[in-house]
Each structure stands twice: as C-alpha cells, then as structure tokens.
Motif scaffolding. Structure first.
Motif, PDB file in Angstrom:
ATOM      1  N   LEU A  80      24.941  53.215  23.832  1.00 39.00           N
ATOM      2  CA  LEU A  80      26.011  52.531  23.101  1.00 39.00           C
ATOM      3  C   LEU A  80      27.381  53.032  23.550  1.00 39.00           C
ATOM      4  CD1 LEU A  80      24.465  52.464  19.514  1.00 39.00           C
ATOM      5  CD2 LEU A  80      24.792  50.517  21.053  1.00 39.00           C
ATOM      6  N   GLY A  81      27.478  54.339  23.777  1.00 38.39           N
ATOM      7  CA  GLY A  81      28.738  54.888  24.272  1.00 38.39           C
ATOM      8  C   GLY A  81      29.099  54.338  25.628  1.00 38.39           C
ATOM      9  N   ALA A  82      28.102  54.188  26.505  1.00 36.58           N
ATOM     10  CA  ALA A  82      28.350  53.639  27.840  1.00 36.58           C
ATOM     11  C   ALA A  82      28.807  52.187  27.757  1.00 36.58           C
ATOM     12  CB  ALA A  82      27.084  53.746  28.684  1.00 36.58           C
ATOM     13  N   ALA A  83      28.177  51.415  26.875  1.00 38.43           N
ATOM     14  CA  ALA A  83      28.587  50.017  26.699  1.00 38.43           C
ATOM     15  C   ALA A  83      30.015  49.931  26.187  1.00 38.43           C
ATOM     16  CB  ALA A  83      27.635  49.317  25.723  1.00 38.43           C
ATOM     17  N   PHE A  84      30.356  50.814  25.251  1.00 39.51           N
ATOM     18  CA  PHE A  84      31.729  50.857  24.730  1.00 39.51           C
ATOM     19  C   PHE A  84      32.717  51.160  25.845  1.00 39.51           C
ATOM     20  CE2 PHE A  84      35.389  53.065  23.083  1.00 39.51           C
ATOM     21  CZ  PHE A  84      35.761  52.305  21.983  1.00 39.51           C
ATOM     22  N   VAL A  85      32.402  52.143  26.675  1.00 41.71           N
ATOM     23  CA  VAL A  85      33.304  52.549  27.750  1.00 41.71           C
ATOM     24  C   VAL A  85      33.489  51.432  28.767  1.00 41.71           C
ATOM     25  CG1 VAL A  85      33.560  54.107  29.727  1.00 41.71           C
ATOM     26  CG2 VAL A  85      32.873  55.023  27.508  1.00 41.71           C
ATOM     27  N   VAL A  86      32.408  50.749  29.143  1.00 44.47           N
ATOM     28  CA  VAL A  86      32.498  49.676  30.140  1.00 44.47           C
ATOM     29  C   VAL A  86      33.382  48.537  29.636  1.00 44.47           C
ATOM     30  CG1 VAL A  86      31.205  47.870  31.332  1.00 44.47           C
ATOM     31  CG2 VAL A  86      30.319  50.200  31.281  1.00 44.47           C
ATOM     32  N   LEU A  87      33.133  48.081  28.407  1.00 44.24           N
ATOM     33  CA  LEU A  87      33.935  46.984  27.855  1.00 44.24           C
ATOM     34  C   LEU A  87      35.391  47.398  27.683  1.00 44.24           C
ATOM     35  CD1 LEU A  87      31.532  45.465  25.166  1.00 44.24           C
ATOM     36  CD2 LEU A  87      32.174  44.480  27.367  1.00 44.24           C
ATOM     37  N   SER A  88      35.600  48.627  27.207  1.00 48.59           N
ATOM     38  CA  SER A  88      36.970  49.114  27.004  1.00 48.59           C
ATOM     39  C   SER A  88      37.719  49.229  28.328  1.00 48.59           C
ATOM     40  CB  SER A  88      36.949  50.472  26.301  1.00 48.59           C
ATOM     41  OG  SER A  88      36.371  50.359  25.027  1.00 48.59           O
ATOM     42  N   THR A  89      37.015  49.653  29.370  1.00 44.39           N
ATOM     43  CA  THR A  89      37.653  49.800  30.681  1.00 44.39           C
ATOM     44  C   THR A  89      38.140  48.451  31.200  1.00 44.39           C
ATOM     45  OG1 THR A  89      36.290  51.721  31.227  1.00 44.39           O
ATOM     46  CG2 THR A  89      37.334  50.577  33.057  1.00 44.39           C
ATOM     47  N   PHE A  90      37.296  47.438  31.086  1.00 44.71           N
ATOM     48  CA  PHE A  90      37.698  46.098  31.533  1.00 44.71           C
ATOM     49  C   PHE A  90      38.893  45.597  30.732  1.00 44.71           C
ATOM     50  CE2 PHE A  90      33.440  45.778  33.502  1.00 44.71           C
ATOM     51  CZ  PHE A  90      33.834  45.283  34.741  1.00 44.71           C
ATOM     52  N   TRP A  91      38.840  45.763  29.417  1.00 44.42           N
ATOM     53  CA  TRP A  91      39.922  45.260  28.566  1.00 44.42           C
ATOM     54  C   TRP A  91      41.231  46.017  28.844  1.00 44.42           C
ATOM     55  CZ3 TRP A  91      40.287  41.255  25.106  1.00 44.42           C
ATOM     56  CH2 TRP A  91      41.457  41.229  24.342  1.00 44.42           C
ATOM     57  N   ASN A  92      41.150  47.337  28.876  1.00 48.81           N
ATOM     58  CA  ASN A  92      42.354  48.140  29.080  1.00 48.81           C
ATOM     59  C   ASN A  92      42.946  47.944  30.472  1.00 48.81           C
ATOM     60  OD1 ASN A  92      42.248  49.243  26.503  1.00 48.81           O
ATOM     61  ND2 ASN A  92      41.003  50.981  27.148  1.00 48.81           N
ATOM     62  N   SER A  93      42.083  47.737  31.468  1.00 48.80           N
ATOM     63  CA  SER A  93      42.579  47.492  32.830  1.00 48.80           C
ATOM     64  C   SER A  93      43.332  46.174  32.892  1.00 48.80           C
ATOM     65  CB  SER A  93      41.408  47.481  33.821  1.00 48.80           C
ATOM     66  OG  SER A  93      40.779  48.744  33.876  1.00 48.80           O
ATOM     67  N   GLY A  94      42.801  45.167  32.200  1.00 43.90           N
ATOM     68  CA  GLY A  94      43.506  43.876  32.145  1.00 43.90           C
ATOM     69  C   GLY A  94      44.842  44.004  31.445  1.00 43.90           C
ATOM     70  N   THR A  95      44.866  44.787  30.367  1.00 41.88           N
ATOM     71  CA  THR A  95      46.122  45.027  29.643  1.00 41.88           C
ATOM     72  C   THR A  95      47.145  45.722  30.537  1.00 41.88           C
ATOM     73  OG1 THR A  95      44.933  45.206  27.538  1.00 41.88           O
ATOM     74  CG2 THR A  95      47.144  46.159  27.632  1.00 41.88           C
ATOM     75  N   ALA A  96      46.679  46.727  31.278  1.00 40.81           N
ATOM     76  CA  ALA A  96      47.569  47.463  32.176  1.00 40.81           C
ATOM     77  C   ALA A  96      48.114  46.567  33.272  1.00 40.81           C
ATOM     78  CB  ALA A  96      46.813  48.646  32.794  1.00 40.81           C
ATOM     79  N   PHE A  97      47.246  45.737  33.838  1.00 37.08           N
ATOM     80  CA  PHE A  97      47.673  44.850  34.923  1.00 37.08           C
ATOM     81  C   PHE A  97      48.721  43.851  34.425  1.00 37.08           C
ATOM     82  CE2 PHE A  97      47.361  41.149  37.675  1.00 37.08           C
ATOM     83  CZ  PHE A  97      47.337  41.719  38.932  1.00 37.08           C
ATOM     84  N   LEU A  98      48.475  43.271  33.255  1.00 35.21           N
ATOM     85  CA  LEU A  98      49.414  42.284  32.708  1.00 35.21           C
ATOM     86  C   LEU A  98      50.751  42.932  32.367  1.00 35.21           C
ATOM     87  CD1 LEU A  98      50.000  39.429  31.664  1.00 35.21           C
ATOM     88  CD2 LEU A  98      48.978  40.108  29.474  1.00 35.21           C
ATOM     89  N   ALA A  99      50.708  44.080  31.674  1.00 33.27           N
ATOM     90  CA  ALA A  99      51.952  44.752  31.289  1.00 33.27           C
ATOM     91  C   ALA A  99      52.730  45.213  32.515  1.00 33.27           C
ATOM     92  CB  ALA A  99      51.640  45.948  30.384  1.00 33.27           C
TER      93      ALA A  99
END
Length: 212
Positions: A156-175
């Motif tokens: 579950l922790g790994a799934a959380f990290v993978v989804l969070s990484t994709f979301w946060n990377s998209g946020t960083a790229f857009l900002a």
C-alpha cells in the motif's frame, strides 16, 4: 490482494488520488521550488518527497511510526526539527544572492540537484503530520486477520508513493512552466525565490507550533 489481507484496494487508489489533489505542505513546497527555481528543481523536490514517503511507509510497516507517535517527547522533537528546517531553508532562499558564475556549471548543477532532492526528502521525513497520516490512513485498508501485515503495509505504501510521484511531478512541471513564462528576468526570478522563501518560513512556523 485478498491473499495479503488488503481490502478495498480500488477505494484506496481513489482516496490517494483525492488526497494528492488536496493542496497541502508538500504541494506548497513543490510549487514553491518550481516557481522559484524552475521545473527541474520542482521535479527533484517531488522525487525527494516521494523518497521521504518511502521512509514513512517502511517505518509504519515495521512499527517505528507507532512508537514515535506514542512518545510525546519524540513527536515534539520531530515536529520542532521539521519546522526549524523549513524556516532555515526559507531564510536561505530569502537571503540568497545571485549565484557565483565562476564555479564550473556542471559541478554546480550536480551539487544543487542533489541538495534540492535531499532537502525535499528531509522536510517530508521530519513532518509529523505525515507520520500520523500513514498511521491513520493505511491501516484502514489492512484487515486485522491479514496473514502478511508487513507486506500489505509495504504494498500500500508503494502504491501511495507511485501515484503521489506522478501527481507531484505533473504539478511541478505545470508550475515550473508557468513560472518560466511569467518571470524571465533575473530580478523577477530573485523576487520569486525570496517570496517562496518567506512562504517556507511561514510553513515551518506553522508546522512547529501547530498542535498535532
């Protein structure tokens, strides 16, 4: 997932996506880095925060987070350390002068990239709110009779990290992209960095003095 004792895995994934979509300190940190220092800094911050989440996932799986949460003194020390560290980073950004161009560019970039990654990781690891989140959130999706509780926590922790990484990377790229278009002059870039530094100071103070 039943063999590991994980329940409602689909609901878990949806909840993680919704939690990532809700702005919080990590999002503010990533956006701040992206605006002040560009997309690369934002992406490295996103990866650093994901690395910090890996630490929390491992700690919750072996029970260290529960021990820290149960100890008022240890919890307070971590909370203060996290707040002080964020204030320190913010002050450095506010007081920073334009970089020294005399140093070799590649060596300078490697050092700064490593520093940005580690700083993001440390801010996440020292955030007691994240400790409590992993303790309160993940156990809801692990059955009490699970035969492999540690493995279930890790998955579950790994799934959380993978989804969070994709979301946060998209946020960083857009900002970072929006900031690049808005502030091309060195003066505007310096002003943005100092504004973000002030935000970090405020976040650090809030983290240190807010009751859990």
């Amino acid at each position: 997932m039943d063999i590991l004792g994980i329940s409602n895995f689909g609901l878990f994934l949806v909840a993680v996506l919704l939690l990532n979509a809700t702005p919080g300190p990590d999002t503010a940190y990533i956006v701040g880095r992206s605006i002040a220092q560009g997309r690369a800094a934002g992406l490295l911050s996103a990866l650093g925060i994901s690395a910090g989440c890996c630490v929390h996932a491992l700690a919750s799986a072996v029970g260290l987070s529960a021990i820290l949460a149960a100890s008022a003194a240890a919890f307070t020390i971590i909370k203060l350390a996290g707040g002080i560290y964020l204030v320190y980073l913010g002050l450095r950004m506010m007081l920073a002068k334009p970089g020294d161009a005399s140093a070799p560019a590649k060596a300078q970039d490697v050092r700064s990239h490593k520093t940005i990654f580690l700083q993001a990781m440390v801010t996440n690891v020292l955030n007691p709110k994240v400790i409590l989140f992993f303790l309160a959130f993940i156990p809801q999706f692990v059955r009490t009779d699970a035969p492999h509780k540690t493995l279930a926590f890790l998955l579950l922790g790994a799934a959380f990290v993978v989804l969070s990484t994709f979301w946060n990377s998209g946020t960083a790229f857009l900002a970072g992209t929006l900031a690049r278009r808005a502030g091309r002059s060195p003066r505007v870039k310096l002003w943005l960095e100092r504004s973000v530094g002030a935000t970090f100071v405020a976040l650090g103070a809030k983290l240190a003095f807010t009751k859990a």
